[in-house]
Design a protein around this motif. Structure first.
Motif, short mmCIF file in Angstrom:
data_model
loop_
_atom_site.label_atom_id
_atom_site.label_comp_id
_atom_site.label_asym_id
_atom_site.label_seq_id
_atom_site.Cartn_x
_atom_site.Cartn_y
_atom_site.Cartn_z
N GLN A 1 0.88 -1.23 -0.06
CA GLN A 1 0.10 0.02 0.00
C GLN A 1 0.74 1.14 0.23
N MET A 2 1.90 1.17 0.48
CA MET A 2 3.08 2.24 0.81
C MET A 2 3.39 2.65 -0.51
N ARG A 3 3.50 1.60 -1.33
CA ARG A 3 4.39 2.04 -2.68
C ARG A 3 3.24 2.76 -3.57
N SER A 4 2.20 2.11 -3.51
CA SER A 4 1.09 2.93 -4.25
C SER A 4 0.79 4.47 -3.65
N PHE A 5 0.94 4.55 -2.30
CA PHE A 5 0.43 5.70 -1.70
C PHE A 5 1.71 6.88 -2.27
N PHE A 6 2.83 6.52 -2.06
CA PHE A 6 3.96 7.31 -2.39
C PHE A 6 3.96 7.82 -3.92
N ALA A 7 3.42 7.10 -4.63
CA ALA A 7 3.68 7.34 -6.28
C ALA A 7 3.03 8.55 -6.74
N ASP A 8 2.55 9.30 -5.93
CA ASP A 8 1.99 10.64 -6.42
C ASP A 8 2.22 11.83 -5.27
N LYS A 9 3.13 11.33 -4.24
CA LYS A 9 3.20 12.39 -3.44
C LYS A 9 4.60 13.25 -3.63
N ASP A 10 4.76 14.51 -3.37
CA ASP A 10 5.88 15.33 -3.73
C ASP A 10 6.98 15.53 -2.66
N LEU A 11 6.61 15.56 -1.36
CA LEU A 11 7.61 15.65 -0.15
C LEU A 11 6.89 15.01 0.84
N VAL A 12 8.21 14.11 1.58
CA VAL A 12 7.77 13.81 2.95
C VAL A 12 8.76 14.56 3.90
N VAL A 13 7.92 14.74 5.16
CA VAL A 13 8.68 15.76 6.09
C VAL A 13 8.70 15.15 7.32
N SER A 14 9.92 15.22 8.10
CA SER A 14 10.18 14.26 9.12
C SER A 14 11.27 15.28 10.25
N PRO A 15 10.30 16.06 10.86
CA PRO A 15 10.82 16.98 11.79
C PRO A 15 11.20 16.38 13.38
N ASN A 16 11.67 15.38 13.27
CA ASN A 16 11.63 14.44 14.56
C ASN A 16 12.67 14.72 15.48
N LYS A 17 12.64 14.57 16.58
CA LYS A 17 13.55 15.07 17.88
C LYS A 17 14.17 14.23 18.78
N SER B 1 11.77 8.08 -0.35
CA SER B 1 12.56 8.42 -1.23
C SER B 1 12.76 7.30 -2.36
N LEU B 2 12.94 5.97 -1.95
CA LEU B 2 12.82 4.86 -2.80
C LEU B 2 11.91 5.03 -3.77
N CYS B 3 10.67 5.38 -3.40
CA CYS B 3 9.26 5.70 -4.11
C CYS B 3 9.56 7.10 -5.24
N GLY B 4 10.51 7.73 -5.00
CA GLY B 4 10.65 9.09 -5.65
C GLY B 4 10.12 10.39 -5.03
N VAL B 5 9.79 10.15 -3.68
CA VAL B 5 9.49 11.46 -2.90
C VAL B 5 10.76 12.32 -2.40
N ALA B 6 10.64 13.53 -2.39
CA ALA B 6 11.57 14.42 -1.86
C ALA B 6 11.43 14.29 -0.33
N MET B 7 12.56 14.51 0.26
CA MET B 7 12.83 14.26 1.69
C MET B 7 13.06 15.44 2.45
N MET B 8 12.46 15.92 3.44
CA MET B 8 12.71 17.21 4.13
C MET B 8 12.93 16.76 5.88
N ALA B 9 13.82 16.54 6.72
CA ALA B 9 14.09 15.80 7.66
C ALA B 9 15.14 16.93 8.55
N THR B 10 15.05 16.57 10.00
CA THR B 10 15.99 17.05 10.71
C THR B 10 17.04 15.99 10.77
#
Length: 391
Positions: free
Chosen positions: A265-281, A302-311
């Motif tokens: 399900q994750m593979r299909s979910f990520f197929a049209d997403k642009d950015l994943v945000v992970s501001p973890n602490k 990222s493996l599905c082609g989504v850009a990453m933004m993270a701490t």
């Protein structure tokens, strides 16, 4: 490994059954375990997996439906199941502590992968006590670390407490499901700014504490509110979070909660997403607690082609920022997150470049032959040190 060396080693080593000891497998939601353990079951015919999972029967039935070829070798743990077992492998510090009486009583040689989380904390008394107990076992043949900070901590910890430091093996990152490398992997669609009208931003994590403070969920929601003037933005939450955790009414239909998703399900979910945000602490869930970098969810995105933004508070980046293949942000800074998103909206072509460069680097770092192959070499060598052959 040299084929001749492998042949000679198999000739003189004693072949003996061995086991993976675990407290959560075969729950299909633990994607990295499914990927790693299934690979071992495929490669090692004498291996069994013994689990203390509470709802084992139900989860085993689900696993058996998906992986019938392996299911008979995944069994509920009993003391008697260790009879004849000559070697063991475990993931996580808490798991090693759980099985410590059995490892000690049977003097089993074993290897432990020390992932972040799972009871491991830096400079935290309870974690340090667990580390001392596990590292005191004479059967400990090696520790696989997945983050540089863990290896550094162990190198300092052992002599400070008068403990033998077992061989350390660093395999940066986490084992990901081979489905992310499969030929039928859904191709990522167009990105925002390249013909796609919406900018889809996602947050993917489990909730381990109220409001998901350690994962930066409050900052993600605050960022979404701060970007309310940009109608092209859409927000997605995957995991155990719900609209009741933090008020999101003002976001209306622009935010969607997807619940927990399995790998397919994750593979299909990520197929049209642009950015994943992970501001973890780090240090938030409990003293000394920290996550790997990037988190497993970010890697999958990222493996599905989504850009990453993270701490990256602990400076564990294996090269993404240097390659301009992700965006590094500060913790507790929703305004900074929003600023980065606005910059991507203003220069939309940059989003696709970051995503594609990040995907290329992730495919190198997390390739199965690297993540699983290196772990297999560690297991084979550690068993050989005590005269055992695992294959």
């Amino acid at each position: 490994m040299n084929p001749l060396r492998t042949w000679w080693r198999r000739l003189w080593l004693k072949r003996q059954p061995w086991a993976i000891l675990d407290d959560f497998f075969p729950n299909l939601l633990t994607g990295f375990r499914v990927a790693e353990y299934n690979a071992y079951l495929q490669a090692y015919p004498t291996l069994r997996i013994l689990s203390t999972l509470g709802d084992f029967a139900q989860r085993h039935a689900e696993y058996a439906e998906r992986y019938p070829e392996h299911a008979h070798r995944v069994q509920f743990f009993t003391e008697e199941a260790l009879d004849g077992c000559g070697f063991a492998y475990l993931n996580f510090l808490n798991n090693a502590v759980l099985f410590l009486p059995h490892l000690e009583r049977r003097r089993l040689p074993f290897v432990l992968t020390m992932y972040p989380g799972g009871g491991l904390g830096l400079n935290e008394a309870e974690s340090d006590d667990k580390l001392k107990r596990v590292m005191s076992l004479p059967g400990l043949q090696g520790i696989i670390t997945t983050q540089r900070v863990t290896a550094d901590y162990l190198r300092d910890f052992a002599p400070r407490h008068g403990l033998r430091l077992p061989p350390l093996h660093t395999v940066t990152g986490v084992v990901v499901n081979p489905l992310y490398f499969a030929p039928d992997m859904p191709a990522h669609g167009a990105y925002f700014g390249e013909g796609k009208p919406t900018f889809d931003i996602c947050f993917v994590a489990e909730k381990y504490m109220p409001r998901g403070e350690n994962k930066g969920y409050p900052e993600f929601i605050a960022m979404a509110h701060a970007l309310a003037d940009l109608p092209q933005l859409r927000f997605h939450v995957v995991g155990s979070f719900t609209p009741d955790d933090i008020d999101v009414q003002a976001l209306g239909e622009r935010i969607r909660f997807h619940g927990r998703l399995e790998t397919s399900q994750m593979r299909s979910f990520f197929a049209d997403k642009d950015l994943v945000v992970s501001p973890n602490k780090p240090w938030t869930l409990h003293p000394g607690n920290f996550d790997g970098f990037p988190t497993g969810s970010c890697v999958e995105a990222s493996l599905c082609g989504v850009a990453m933004m993270a701490t990256d508070v602990l400076k564990q980046d294996p090269g993404y920022a240097e390659a301009q293949a992700m965006l590094i942000v500060e913790p507790d800074d929703a305004a900074g997150l929003a600023q980065q998103v606005r910059a991507l909206v203003a220069e939309p072509g940059r989003l696709g470049r970051i995503a594609r460069d990040g995907q290329a680097l992730s495919r190198r770092l997390y390739a199965p032959e690297r993540q699983i192959g290196e772990r297999m070499r560690v297991l084979d060598d550690a068993a050989a040190q005590v005269g055992l052959g695992l294959r």
